[in-house]
Scaffold this motif. Structure first.
Motif, PDB file in Angstrom:
ATOM      1  N   HIS A  60       0.805  -1.073   0.006  1.00 41.16           N
ATOM      2  CA  HIS A  60       0.014  -0.101  -0.063  1.00 41.16           C
ATOM      3  C   HIS A  60       0.996   1.225   0.012  1.00 41.16           C
ATOM      4  N   ILE A  61       2.037   1.265   0.731  1.00 42.22           N
ATOM      5  CA  ILE A  61       2.885   2.405   1.025  1.00 42.22           C
ATOM      6  C   ILE A  61       3.396   2.637  -0.506  1.00 42.22           C
ATOM      7  N   ASN A  62       3.775   1.822  -1.205  1.00 39.75           N
ATOM      8  CA  ASN A  62       4.375   1.752  -2.223  1.00 39.75           C
ATOM      9  C   ASN A  62       3.602   2.362  -3.469  1.00 39.75           C
ATOM     10  N   ASP A  63       2.135   2.020  -3.012  1.00 39.42           N
ATOM     11  CA  ASP A  63       1.130   2.560  -4.221  1.00 39.42           C
ATOM     12  C   ASP A  63       0.963   3.953  -4.035  1.00 39.42           C
ATOM     13  N   GLU A  74      10.244   7.587   0.807  1.00 36.75           N
ATOM     14  CA  GLU A  74      11.162   6.740   1.094  1.00 36.75           C
ATOM     15  C   GLU A  74      10.647   6.061   2.382  1.00 36.75           C
ATOM     16  N   VAL A  75      10.896   4.682   2.239  1.00 38.98           N
ATOM     17  CA  VAL A  75      10.469   3.844   3.421  1.00 38.98           C
ATOM     18  C   VAL A  75      11.945   3.640   4.326  1.00 38.98           C
ATOM     19  N   PHE A  76      11.869   4.007   5.535  1.00 34.97           N
ATOM     20  CA  PHE A  76      13.214   3.959   6.126  1.00 34.97           C
ATOM     21  C   PHE A  76      12.784   3.790   7.855  1.00 34.97           C
ATOM     22  N   GLY A  77      13.906   3.618   8.745  1.00 34.76           N
ATOM     23  CA  GLY A  77      13.807   3.547   9.961  1.00 34.76           C
ATOM     24  C   GLY A  77      14.318   2.048  10.427  1.00 34.76           C
ATOM     25  N   GLY A  78      14.678   1.979  11.771  1.00 34.81           N
ATOM     26  CA  GLY A  78      15.454   0.798  12.084  1.00 34.81           C
ATOM     27  C   GLY A  78      14.750  -0.509  11.975  1.00 34.81           C
ATOM     28  N   SER A  79      13.170  -0.192  11.940  1.00 34.96           N
ATOM     29  CA  SER A  79      12.181  -1.672  11.382  1.00 34.96           C
ATOM     30  C   SER A  79      11.531  -1.200  10.278  1.00 34.96           C
ATOM     31  N   ASN A  80      12.203  -0.194   9.351  1.00 33.43           N
ATOM     32  CA  ASN A  80      11.237   0.276   8.258  1.00 33.43           C
ATOM     33  C   ASN A  80      10.022   0.524   8.583  1.00 33.43           C
ATOM     34  N   GLU A  81       9.782   1.317   9.477  1.00 28.80           N
ATOM     35  CA  GLU A  81       8.585   1.767  10.152  1.00 28.80           C
ATOM     36  C   GLU A  81       7.793   2.952   9.774  1.00 28.80           C
ATOM     37  N   PHE A  82       8.756   3.735   9.139  1.00 29.84           N
ATOM     38  CA  PHE A  82       8.575   5.180   8.612  1.00 29.84           C
ATOM     39  C   PHE A  82       8.574   5.482   7.304  1.00 29.84           C
ATOM     40  N   PHE A  83       7.593   6.352   6.857  1.00 26.88           N
ATOM     41  CA  PHE A  83       7.483   6.582   5.435  1.00 26.88           C
ATOM     42  C   PHE A  83       7.527   8.143   5.358  1.00 26.88           C
ATOM     43  N   SER A  89      -2.356  11.451   1.264  1.00 27.52           N
ATOM     44  CA  SER A  89      -2.564  10.133   2.046  1.00 27.52           C
ATOM     45  C   SER A  89      -3.964   9.925   2.349  1.00 27.52           C
ATOM     46  N   SER A  90      -4.943  10.875   2.488  1.00 27.77           N
ATOM     47  CA  SER A  90      -6.262  10.676   2.728  1.00 27.77           C
ATOM     48  C   SER A  90      -6.827  10.493   1.273  1.00 27.77           C
ATOM     49  N   MET A  91      -6.668  11.131   0.496  1.00 29.79           N
ATOM     50  CA  MET A  91      -7.095  10.857  -1.035  1.00 29.79           C
ATOM     51  C   MET A  91      -6.961   9.741  -1.608  1.00 29.79           C
ATOM     52  N   HIS A  92      -5.644   9.080  -1.471  1.00 33.11           N
ATOM     53  CA  HIS A  92      -5.287   7.733  -2.060  1.00 33.11           C
ATOM     54  C   HIS A  92      -6.022   6.901  -1.151  1.00 33.11           C
ATOM     55  N   ALA A  93      -6.304   6.891   0.211  1.00 34.03           N
ATOM     56  CA  ALA A  93      -6.940   5.936   0.968  1.00 34.03           C
ATOM     57  C   ALA A  93      -8.378   5.718   0.544  1.00 34.03           C
ATOM     58  N   SER A  94      -8.994   7.055   0.234  1.00 33.79           N
ATOM     59  CA  SER A  94     -10.601   6.907  -0.018  1.00 33.79           C
ATOM     60  C   SER A  94     -10.667   6.335  -1.695  1.00 33.79           C
ATOM     61  N   LEU A  95      -9.594   6.637  -2.428  1.00 30.46           N
ATOM     62  CA  LEU A  95      -9.575   6.048  -3.856  1.00 30.46           C
ATOM     63  C   LEU A  95      -9.244   4.578  -3.868  1.00 30.46           C
ATOM     64  N   VAL A  96      -8.407   4.022  -3.004  1.00 30.94           N
ATOM     65  CA  VAL A  96      -8.414   2.737  -3.132  1.00 30.94           C
ATOM     66  C   VAL A  96      -9.557   2.062  -2.440  1.00 30.94           C
ATOM     67  N   ALA A  97     -10.245   2.493  -1.418  1.00 27.49           N
ATOM     68  CA  ALA A  97     -11.414   1.918  -0.816  1.00 27.49           C
ATOM     69  C   ALA A  97     -12.520   1.978  -1.855  1.00 27.49           C
ATOM     70  N   LEU A  98     -12.767   3.117  -2.541  1.00 27.81           N
ATOM     71  CA  LEU A  98     -13.873   3.123  -3.483  1.00 27.81           C
ATOM     72  C   LEU A  98     -13.758   2.226  -4.562  1.00 27.81           C
ATOM     73  N   LEU A  99     -12.470   2.093  -5.078  1.00 27.72           N
ATOM     74  CA  LEU A  99     -12.231   0.933  -6.085  1.00 27.72           C
ATOM     75  C   LEU A  99     -12.387  -0.424  -5.583  1.00 27.72           C
ATOM     76  N   ASP A 146      -0.141   3.088   8.816  1.00 27.19           N
ATOM     77  CA  ASP A 146      -1.204   3.846   8.894  1.00 27.19           C
ATOM     78  C   ASP A 146      -2.153   4.039   7.755  1.00 27.19           C
ATOM     79  N   PRO A 147      -1.347   4.576   6.630  1.00 31.80           N
ATOM     80  CA  PRO A 147      -1.984   4.591   5.458  1.00 31.80           C
ATOM     81  C   PRO A 147      -3.025   3.636   5.095  1.00 31.80           C
ATOM     82  N   LEU A 148      -2.500   2.416   5.178  1.00 29.86           N
ATOM     83  CA  LEU A 148      -3.403   1.027   5.126  1.00 29.86           C
ATOM     84  C   LEU A 148      -4.407   0.914   5.815  1.00 29.86           C
ATOM     85  N   ARG A 149      -4.198   1.289   7.249  1.00 32.24           N
ATOM     86  CA  ARG A 149      -5.368   1.248   8.170  1.00 32.24           C
ATOM     87  C   ARG A 149      -6.304   2.133   7.867  1.00 32.24           C
ATOM     88  N   LEU A 150      -5.899   3.328   7.322  1.00 33.96           N
ATOM     89  CA  LEU A 150      -7.190   4.377   6.941  1.00 33.96           C
ATOM     90  C   LEU A 150      -8.036   3.833   5.865  1.00 33.96           C
TER      91      LEU A 150
END
Length: 425
Positions: A8-11, A213-222, A231-241, A411-415
Motif C-alpha cells: 500500500h505504501i508503495n502505491d 522513502e521507507v526507512f527506520g530501524g524496522s522500516n516503520e517510517f515513510f 494520504s487521505s485522498m489515496h486511501a479513499s480512492l483505494v477504498a472506493l475502487l 497507518d495509510p493502509l489502516r485508513l
C-alpha cells in the motif's frame, strides 16, 4: 512490517509522485477510475446515471461515486472527503525574474508551508496551462528549481534564528542568464509539448522532486511530500475502487476530493463551494428525488472528513495535550475539538469506533493543547453547507506542512481499511 502495508505504501508513493499539483492529483484519480471502468461525466451535459461507478472533474477537484443496486430517491450517502492541494508556492504573473546573472522564478506563498523545509531541495514546476483557444493541458517540468540558503560564512547568526522574507528570500533559482532573454513559461510549455506563445493563463505550483522513502530501524517510517493530504485522498480512492467490485451496503459511496483547502476552501472547487451539493442533487434527481427526498437522504448520510493530523513530537511534547499523545504507527486519528474546528461529535466518535472494530485496526484520539490554536478541515464546512453529520479523521504526521512529511508505514493502509468499512456500512 506487513507485506500488505508495504504494498500500500508503495502505491501511495506512486500516487504522490504522479500528483505534484492538485490538477495532477485529480487527473491521476480519474486515470485509475477509468481503468476500473468508471464513467466520466461532464457537468455541462445531461447525466445518464445507470449502473456502475461515475465521476466528475471540476478543475483540481474530483467527485466519484458508486450507487447500491437498490438505490431509491431517499438513499443516503457515505461521503469520504479529502483535499488535493498542499502548501507550496504558486507561480506569479511575469514569473521570469532574476538579478546578478541569475534566472529566478517569481512565486507567491500558497497556504502555510514550513519555509525552511523548502531550502536546498530540487524542485519542479507543475500545474495546468490554459491555451488561448481554451485547451487545458497539464505540465510538469523535470527538477529545475532550488531555494538556495545563504552560507553560514555570510550569516554567522543563522543558527540562532532563521528569518526568511517571503518576497526577497523565496524566489527560486532556475538558471544562469539574462531574464530579458529567458522565459520560465517556455520550459513549462516544452514539458507539455505546447507553444509558449499560446499560453493564455496558468495555475502552476512548486513541488518537491524527491520520491517517497521507507526507512527506520524496522522500516516503520515513510517520508514524502504532500502526505497532507494525498494520504487521505489515496486511501479513499483505494477504498472506493474496492467497493465498486462489491457494491455492498445501503448507501451511495462517494469520494469527494476538493481543492484549495490549504487556503480556506472558498472557491468553485473547494469545500465551501457548491461542487458536492451540485453532484448530490444530480444523483438524487436521477433517482427522481424531490426536495423532501433530498432532505431525507441527507438525514441518512454521513461524511468522513479525512485529513492528516499531528503525532506527538518527541522534542516538543509540551506543545501537545498532556493526556493525548498520538504516535506514528499506532493507528489513524479521530480528531476532536470543542469549538467545532473539527466536526466530530459523540455520535460520530461511536461510529468511528465501530468502523475501526470492523476493520480490525487500532485508532487514536487527537485534541489540541488548550494553548495551541487548532487548525480546521473540510469537515465543518461540509457539515455547515449540507447539514450532514460529519466526523474528522486522518493519519498522524510529523513535520506537517514541511516539503517532506513523515508518517508510519502501517497507518495509510489502516485508513484505507476504515474507509472501505465506511463505504460498505
Amino acid at each position: 512490517m506487513s507485506s500488505a502495508a508495504i504494498k500500500h505504501i508503495n502505491d501511495l508513493s506512486a500516487f504522490v509522485a504522479a500528483s505534484p499539483s492538485s490538477f495532477h492529483a485529480a487527473a491521476e484519480a480519474a486515470r485509475r477510475l477509468d481503468e476500473a471502468g468508471f464513467t466520466a461525466l461532464c457537468e455541462s451535459e445531461s447525466w445518464d446515471l445507470g449502473a456502475g461507478g461515475h465521476y466528475v472533474l471540476r478543475d483540481g477537484a474530483i467527485i466519484a461515486w458508486v450507487q447500491p443496486a437498490a438505490a431509491v430517491s431517499t438513499t443516503g450517502f457515505h461521503i469520504l472527503g479529502s483535499h488535493t492541494d498542499s502548501p507550496s508556492f504558486k507561480l506569479k504573473p511575469k514569473p521570469t525574474i532574476g538579478a546578478n546573472g541569475w534566472l529566478q522564478a517569481g512565486v507567491e506563498v500558497y497556504g502555510g508551508p514550513l519555509l525552511n523545509s523548502w531550502l536546498d531541495r530540487e524542485l519542479v514546476l507543475a500545474g495546468r496551462l490554459v491555451l488561448l483557444d481554451g485547451t487545458v493541458v497539464l505540465a510538469r517540468t523535470a527538477p529545475m528549481l532550488r531555494f538556495p540558503q545563504l552560507a553560514i560564512h555570510l550569516d554567522r547568526g543563522v543558527n540562532d534564528g532563521l528569518k526568511l522574507d517571503t518576497q526577497t528570500h523565496m524566489n527560486p533559482v532556475w538558471g544562469i542568464g539574462d531574464p530579458a532573454e529567458a522565459d520560465v513559461l517556455a520550459v513549462l510549455a516544452e514539458s507539455a509539448g505546447v507553444d509558449a506563445a499560446q499560453i493564455g493563463g496558468y495555475d502552476v505550483v512548486v513541488a518537491d522532486a524527491q520520491s517517497g522513502e521507507v526507512f527506520g530501524g524496522s522500516n516503520e517510517f515513510f517520508a514524502s511530500g504532500r502526505l497532507d493530504n494525498l494520504s487521505s485522498m489515496h486511501a479513499s480512492l483505494v477504498a472506493l475502487l474496492e467497493h465498486a467490485e462489491t457494491r455492498s451496503g445501503d448507501h451511495t459511496a462517494v469520494l469527494a476530493a476538493f481543492d484549495h483547502e490549504e487556503i480556506g476552501s472558498a472557491s468553485r472547487s473547494g469545500a465551501s463551494g457548491p461542487f458536492l451539493q451540485d453532484v448530490l442533487m444530480r444523483i438524487g434527481h436521477g433517482l427522481g428525488a424531490d426536495a423532501q427526498d433530498r432532505t431525507r437522504a441527507y438525514a441518512d448520510s454521513v461524511c468522513l472528513s479525512a485529513d492528516a493530523g499531528h503525532s506527538v513530537h518527541p522534542n516538543y511534547a509540551g506543545r501537545h495535550d498532556p493526556a493525548n499523545h498520538p504516535l506514528l504507527g499506532a493507528g489513524p486519528l479521530l480528531k476532536i475539538n470543542a469549538n467545532q474546528r473539527y466536526a466530530t461529535d459523540g455520535v460520530g466518535a461511536a461510529l468511528f469506533a465501530r468502523l475501526c472494530a470492523q476493520a480490525n485496526v487500532p485508532y487514536q484520539e487527537f485534541v489540541s493543547n488548550n494553548q495551541m490554536p487548532c487548525g480546521s478541515t473540510i469537515g465543518p464546512l461540509t457539515a455547515t453547507r449540507l447539514g450532514i453529520r460529519t466526523l474528522d479523521v486522518g493519519i498522524p504526521l510529523l513535520s506537517m506542512h514541511s516539503a517532506r512529511e513523515l508518517c508510519g508505514v502501517e497507518d495509510p493502509l489502516r485508513l484505507a481499511k476504515i474507509s472501505a468499512a465506511f463505504f460498505a456500512a
